[in-house]
Design a protein around this motif. Structure first.
Motif, PDB file in Angstrom:
ATOM      1  N   GLU A   1     -33.068  21.869  14.653  1.00  0.00           N
ATOM      2  CA  GLU A   1     -31.645  22.102  14.351  1.00  0.00           C
ATOM      3  C   GLU A   1     -31.165  21.131  13.279  1.00  0.00           C
ATOM      4  O   GLU A   1     -30.459  21.497  12.352  1.00  0.00           O
ATOM      5  CB  GLU A   1     -30.803  21.929  15.618  1.00  0.00           C
ATOM      6  CG  GLU A   1     -30.928  23.106  16.575  1.00  0.00           C
ATOM      7  CD  GLU A   1     -30.182  22.877  17.880  1.00  0.00           C
ATOM      8  OE1 GLU A   1     -29.492  21.858  18.009  1.00  0.00           O
ATOM      9  OE2 GLU A   1     -30.316  23.714  18.784  1.00  0.00           O
TER      10      GLU A   1
ATOM     11  N   GLU B   1     -28.615  30.592  26.136  1.00  0.00           N
ATOM     12  CA  GLU B   1     -29.102  31.502  25.087  1.00  0.00           C
ATOM     13  C   GLU B   1     -30.163  32.454  25.645  1.00  0.00           C
ATOM     14  O   GLU B   1     -30.117  33.657  25.409  1.00  0.00           O
ATOM     15  CB  GLU B   1     -29.681  30.661  23.945  1.00  0.00           C
ATOM     16  CG  GLU B   1     -30.224  31.467  22.795  1.00  0.00           C
ATOM     17  CD  GLU B   1     -30.988  30.594  21.809  1.00  0.00           C
ATOM     18  OE1 GLU B   1     -30.356  29.766  21.144  1.00  0.00           O
ATOM     19  OE2 GLU B   1     -32.226  30.731  21.733  1.00  0.00           O
TER      20      GLU B   1
ATOM     21  N   THR C   1     -29.055  20.500  24.514  1.00  0.00           N
ATOM     22  CA  THR C   1     -30.033  21.497  24.072  1.00  0.00           C
ATOM     23  C   THR C   1     -30.566  22.283  25.272  1.00  0.00           C
ATOM     24  O   THR C   1     -30.750  23.503  25.189  1.00  0.00           O
ATOM     25  CB  THR C   1     -31.197  20.809  23.325  1.00  0.00           C
ATOM     26  OG1 THR C   1     -30.645  20.021  22.268  1.00  0.00           O
ATOM     27  CG2 THR C   1     -32.155  21.823  22.726  1.00  0.00           C
ATOM     28  N   ALA C   2     -30.803  21.599  26.390  1.00  0.00           N
ATOM     29  CA  ALA C   2     -31.317  22.281  27.591  1.00  0.00           C
ATOM     30  C   ALA C   2     -30.314  23.327  28.082  1.00  0.00           C
ATOM     31  O   ALA C   2     -30.690  24.465  28.388  1.00  0.00           O
ATOM     32  CB  ALA C   2     -31.589  21.259  28.689  1.00  0.00           C
TER      33      ALA C   2
ATOM     34  N   ARG D   1     -36.765  21.149  19.539  1.00  0.00           N
ATOM     35  CA  ARG D   1     -35.740  22.126  19.161  1.00  0.00           C
ATOM     36  C   ARG D   1     -34.561  21.437  18.457  1.00  0.00           C
ATOM     37  O   ARG D   1     -34.054  21.922  17.451  1.00  0.00           O
ATOM     38  CB  ARG D   1     -35.249  22.880  20.398  1.00  0.00           C
ATOM     39  CG  ARG D   1     -34.202  23.932  20.050  1.00  0.00           C
ATOM     40  CD  ARG D   1     -33.850  24.768  21.235  1.00  0.00           C
ATOM     41  NE  ARG D   1     -32.568  25.395  21.036  1.00  0.00           N
ATOM     42  CZ  ARG D   1     -32.329  26.674  21.268  1.00  0.00           C
ATOM     43  NH1 ARG D   1     -33.276  27.458  21.678  1.00  0.00           N
ATOM     44  NH2 ARG D   1     -31.121  27.182  21.097  1.00  0.00           N
ATOM     45  N   PHE D   2     -34.135  20.287  19.001  1.00  0.00           N
ATOM     46  CA  PHE D   2     -33.021  19.563  18.373  1.00  0.00           C
ATOM     47  C   PHE D   2     -33.428  19.069  16.975  1.00  0.00           C
ATOM     48  O   PHE D   2     -32.615  19.074  16.046  1.00  0.00           O
ATOM     49  CB  PHE D   2     -32.582  18.389  19.257  1.00  0.00           C
ATOM     50  CG  PHE D   2     -31.399  17.642  18.704  1.00  0.00           C
ATOM     51  CD1 PHE D   2     -30.171  18.265  18.580  1.00  0.00           C
ATOM     52  CD2 PHE D   2     -31.519  16.327  18.283  1.00  0.00           C
ATOM     53  CE1 PHE D   2     -29.069  17.584  18.058  1.00  0.00           C
ATOM     54  CE2 PHE D   2     -30.428  15.646  17.761  1.00  0.00           C
ATOM     55  CZ  PHE D   2     -29.199  16.281  17.648  1.00  0.00           C
TER      56      PHE D   2
ATOM     57  N   LEU E   1     -37.376  20.494  24.147  1.00  0.00           N
ATOM     58  CA  LEU E   1     -35.961  20.250  23.822  1.00  0.00           C
ATOM     59  C   LEU E   1     -35.858  19.279  22.653  1.00  0.00           C
ATOM     60  O   LEU E   1     -35.043  19.454  21.747  1.00  0.00           O
ATOM     61  CB  LEU E   1     -35.222  19.672  25.031  1.00  0.00           C
ATOM     62  CG  LEU E   1     -35.277  20.477  26.325  1.00  0.00           C
ATOM     63  CD1 LEU E   1     -34.582  19.718  27.445  1.00  0.00           C
ATOM     64  CD2 LEU E   1     -34.611  21.834  26.135  1.00  0.00           C
TER      65      LEU E   1
ATOM     66  N   HIS F   1     -27.949  32.977  18.920  1.00  0.00           N
ATOM     67  CA  HIS F   1     -28.579  31.659  18.866  1.00  0.00           C
ATOM     68  C   HIS F   1     -27.497  30.611  19.108  1.00  0.00           C
ATOM     69  O   HIS F   1     -26.506  30.554  18.386  1.00  0.00           O
ATOM     70  CB  HIS F   1     -29.241  31.475  17.488  1.00  0.00           C
ATOM     71  CG  HIS F   1     -29.867  30.138  17.284  1.00  0.00           C
ATOM     72  ND1 HIS F   1     -30.760  29.595  18.177  1.00  0.00           N
ATOM     73  CD2 HIS F   1     -29.732  29.220  16.299  1.00  0.00           C
ATOM     74  CE1 HIS F   1     -31.132  28.411  17.753  1.00  0.00           C
ATOM     75  NE2 HIS F   1     -30.525  28.159  16.610  1.00  0.00           N
ATOM     76  N   LEU F   2     -27.687  29.786  20.156  1.00  0.00           N
ATOM     77  CA  LEU F   2     -26.718  28.734  20.467  1.00  0.00           C
ATOM     78  C   LEU F   2     -27.303  27.393  20.052  1.00  0.00           C
ATOM     79  O   LEU F   2     -28.450  27.078  20.381  1.00  0.00           O
ATOM     80  CB  LEU F   2     -26.412  28.715  21.965  1.00  0.00           C
ATOM     81  CG  LEU F   2     -25.805  29.983  22.554  1.00  0.00           C
ATOM     82  CD1 LEU F   2     -25.608  29.831  24.049  1.00  0.00           C
ATOM     83  CD2 LEU F   2     -24.476  30.313  21.886  1.00  0.00           C
ATOM     84  N   THR F   3     -26.532  26.597  19.337  1.00  0.00           N
ATOM     85  CA  THR F   3     -27.038  25.326  18.841  1.00  0.00           C
ATOM     86  C   THR F   3     -25.927  24.276  18.838  1.00  0.00           C
ATOM     87  O   THR F   3     -24.740  24.611  18.790  1.00  0.00           O
ATOM     88  CB  THR F   3     -27.635  25.505  17.425  1.00  0.00           C
ATOM     89  OG1 THR F   3     -27.824  24.247  16.834  1.00  0.00           O
ATOM     90  CG2 THR F   3     -26.743  26.327  16.527  1.00  0.00           C
TER      91      THR F   3
ATOM     92  N   LEU G   1     -27.870  24.756  26.360  1.00  0.00           N
ATOM     93  CA  LEU G   1     -27.728  25.832  25.378  1.00  0.00           C
ATOM     94  C   LEU G   1     -28.941  26.767  25.399  1.00  0.00           C
ATOM     95  O   LEU G   1     -28.807  27.982  25.258  1.00  0.00           O
ATOM     96  CB  LEU G   1     -27.534  25.259  23.967  1.00  0.00           C
ATOM     97  CG  LEU G   1     -26.227  24.490  23.745  1.00  0.00           C
ATOM     98  CD1 LEU G   1     -26.145  23.972  22.317  1.00  0.00           C
ATOM     99  CD2 LEU G   1     -25.017  25.375  24.026  1.00  0.00           C
ATOM    100  N   MET G   2     -30.143  26.173  25.585  1.00  0.00           N
ATOM    101  CA  MET G   2     -31.360  26.988  25.643  1.00  0.00           C
ATOM    102  C   MET G   2     -31.327  27.937  26.832  1.00  0.00           C
ATOM    103  O   MET G   2     -31.681  29.115  26.715  1.00  0.00           O
ATOM    104  CB  MET G   2     -32.586  26.069  25.790  1.00  0.00           C
ATOM    105  CG  MET G   2     -33.404  25.949  24.534  1.00  0.00           C
ATOM    106  SD  MET G   2     -34.766  24.818  24.800  1.00  0.00           S
ATOM    107  CE  MET G   2     -36.085  25.959  25.118  1.00  0.00           C
TER     108      MET G   2
END
Lengths: 255, 214
Positions: free
Chosen positions: A61, B18, B11-12, A57-58, A54, B65-67, B14-15
Motif C-alpha cells: 500500500e 474486504e 490492515t487485518a 500488504r501494508f 499483513l 479494495h479497502l486500504t 480491512l483485509m
C-alpha cells in the motif's frame, strides 16, 4: 572491495551473533537460505502466525505503485510481493524479482508460474550491493526481510538510491526493535527458544532458524536504519512500526 | 495517514472486511454488476474519533479494495465522527441521512450513496475470511461472536427506534401521529384553495364595480 582484499585486511562482520570475515558472510547466508528455501513460506506462516501477510500488504500500500511502472523486489525470495506488484503494474509495467540466492529464486519462479503471474515478471540473480541496473531506471524498490542478510548495508542502500528514478521510492520491510519492554521479553523468549525448536520440527534445521533470530537482533533499529537511508541520499525518510515494533517499514524518496 | 494505530491491526480488519464483502459480491451478481458501474471510484473515509482514515477503491473487475493508505485522487471524501458513519451505514435512505447528518462531504456524493446502497443490501459471510486467517476453531468462534454482535446491534437499533417513536408519539405527545399530521395538511390545502377562490371572486367583483362606476 574484493573478497581477496577483505580476507587480507581481515575486515569482519556479523553472522548472527558470530563474528566472521566479511567475505564469508555471503556464502554462509546462502547456506542458510539453500537449507530453508523449500519450506520458507510454510515457516514464515508458522513463525509469524500469518501476520507477515499483513506486514507485506501494508508495504505494498505504501509503495503506491501504479500501472506502467517498473518495480524491483530485492531479496524477493519466493515472490509473494512480486506477484502482487505484477498485478498492480499491469501489462505496460514490469516487475524485477531479484535475489542473490539461486534456490530461493527457483522456488519463487515456480510459484509465480504456477499462480499465472507471467509476462511482466523477470527474475534476476544479483547482489543487492551491486545492482546491475542503469542509473535512474526503477520507479519503486522493495526489500522485505532481506536487508539484514546483506553484508554491507550502506553499500546496498547507495546502490538502490543510484538506480531509483527521481521521485522513486525505496521501501525496506524488516524486523526491528519492539517499542514495549514487556513485548521485547516475550519476543526474545519466542525467538531464541521456540523458533529454533519449530525450525527443527518443520524444516529439520534448528541452526538456520537460530541464525534468523540472531540476525534480527544484530539488525539496526528503526532510528539507525532511518539515518542510514538518509546517508545514502534518500529524502523524506520515515518509518511505520508494526506489531509493536517487531517489524518496521521504512520509506525513502529519491531526490 | 493513520499514525495513532498499528498498521498491521488496521490492515487485518480491512483485509477481513474486504474479503467478506468480495465473497458476498461473488454470491450476489446484481450487486457485483452495480459495483462494476462504479469502477475507478475512490472513496476516502476520514473519521475524527477515533482518528482513522480508510479508502474504498472499486477495481475494474468490480471487486472492492479497502486500504489504509492511497495516493489515488479521491472521487469523494467523507469526514465525521464514528456515530455519524454508523448511522449512515445502517440508514435505509442514505441520501436523506447524508443531508441531515453532521458528515462533511467533499466531492460527488452520488457514488457514495450508490456504494452505501450496494453494501447495505449485502449479507457478508464473516466466517470464511476469518477461518482462512485464524484457522477453523478460532475463526469459527470469532465469526459466531461477530454474528451475535451484529444481530444484537441490528435488533437493538430497531427496538430503540420503535420505542423512541412510541415515546415521542404516545407517551410524551411531543409530536402528532403521521395520520393526524396528514389530515391537518389536507385541511390546510383545502383552506388555501378556498382562500384562492375567494380572492378571485373579490377581484372579479371589484372589477365589476369599477366598470359600473365608469
Amino acid at each position: 572491495m574484493t573478497d581477496k582484499t577483505n580476507a587480507e585486511s581481515g575486515e569482519t562482520t556479523h553472522f548472527g551473533f558470530e563474528t566472521v570475515n566479511k567475505n564469508q558472510k555471503e556464502s554462509l547466508v546462502r547456506g542458510v537460505f539453500d537449507s530453508v528455501a523449500s519450506r520458507y513460506d510454510v515457516m514464515n506462516d508458522l513463525m509469524s502466525a500469518g501476520i507477515h501477510r499483513l506486514w507485506k500488504r501494508f508495504t505494498i500500500e505504501l509503495s503506491a505503485v501504479r500501472p506502467g511502472q517498473t518495480v524491483l523486489d530485492i531479496a524477493g525470495g519466493t515472490g509473494d510481493l512480486a506477484a502482487k506488484f505484477s498485478h498492480l503494474v499491469g501489462d505496460d509495467g514490469q516487475v524485477l524479482l531479484a535475489d542473490i540466492n539461486d534456490s530461493m529464486l527457483k522456488v519463487g519462479r515456480d510459484r509465480l508460474l504456477d499462480s499465472g503471474a507471467v509476462g511482466n515478471l523477470h527474475m534476476v540473480q544479483c547482489d543487492a550491493q551491486m545492482l546491475p541496473f542503469p542509473d535512474a531506471s526503477i520507479d519503486c524498490i522493495t526489500i522485505a526481510f532481506g536487508l539484514r542478510n546483506v553484508t554491507d548495508k550502506d553499500m546496498a542502500l547507495r546502490s538502490m538510491e543510484r538506480i531509483l528514478k527521481p521521485g522513486g521510492r525505496l521501501l525496506v520491510l524488516e524486523f526491528s526493535k519492539p517499542v514495549n519492554p514487556v513485548l521485547e521479553k516475550i519476543y526474545d523468549t519466542y525467538s531464541f527458544r521456540i523458533l529454533p525448536m519449530m525450525g527443527q520440527l518443520i524444516a529439520n534445521d534448528a541452526d538456520s532458524y537460530r541464525y534468523l533470530a540472531e540476525s534480527i537482533r544484530k539488525h539496526p533499529d528503526q532510528e539507525t536504519l532511518l539515518g542510514m537511508m538518509e546517508d545514502a541520499g534518500l529524502v523524506n525518510c520515515e518509518y511505520h512500526n508494526m506489531t509493536g515494533g517487531i517489524v518496521a517499514v521504512h520509506r525513502g524518496i529519491k531526490a | 495517514m493513520n499514525t495513532d494505530h498499528d498498521p498491521a491491526v488496521i490492515t487485518a480488519v480491512l483485509m477481513a472486511a474486504e474479503g467478506a464483502i468480495n465473497r458476498s459480491l461473488e454470491l450476489d451478481p446484481a450487486s457485483a454488476r452495480d459495483l462494476t458501474d462504479l469502477s475507478g471510484t475512490v472513496l476516502a473515509v476520514e473519521c475524527w474519533a477515533p482518528a482513522l482514515e480508510i479508502f474504498a477503491i472499486v477495481e475494474a473487475d468490480g471487486q472492492l479494495h479497502l486500504t489504509s493508505y492511497s495516493e489515488q485522487p479521491c472521487s469523494v471524501r467523507v469526514r465525521g465522527g464514528l456515530s455519524d458513519f454508523l448511522t449512515l451505514a445502517t440508514a435505509e435512505d442514505p441520501a436523506v441521512t447524508l443531508i441531515n447528518s453532521d458528515l462533511e462531504i467533499i466531492g460527488n456524493s452520488a457514488p457514495l450513496i450508490a456504494l452505501q446502497t450496494i453494501v447495505a443490501k449485502m449479507q457478508p459471510d464473516w466466517e470464511a475470511p476469518l477461518v482462512e486467517v485464524l484457522g477453523d476453531v478460532a475463526g469459527h468462534q470469532l465469526a459466531n461472536l461477530l454474528r451475535q454482535i451484529f444481530r444484537w446491534g441490528q435488533t437493538s437499533s430497531q427496538s430503540l427506534r420503535r420505542q423512541l417513536s412510541e415515546f415521542i408519539l404516545e407517551e410524551g405527545r411531543l409530536s402528532p401521529p403521521a395520520a393526524e399530521l396528514e389530515y391537518f395538511y389536507q385541511e390546510i390545502d383545502t383552506l388555501v384553495l378556498k382562500v384562492d377562490r375567494l380572492e378571485s371572486r373579490l377581484k372579479r367583483l371589484a372589477h365589476r364595480v369599477d366598470n359600473q362606476i365608469q
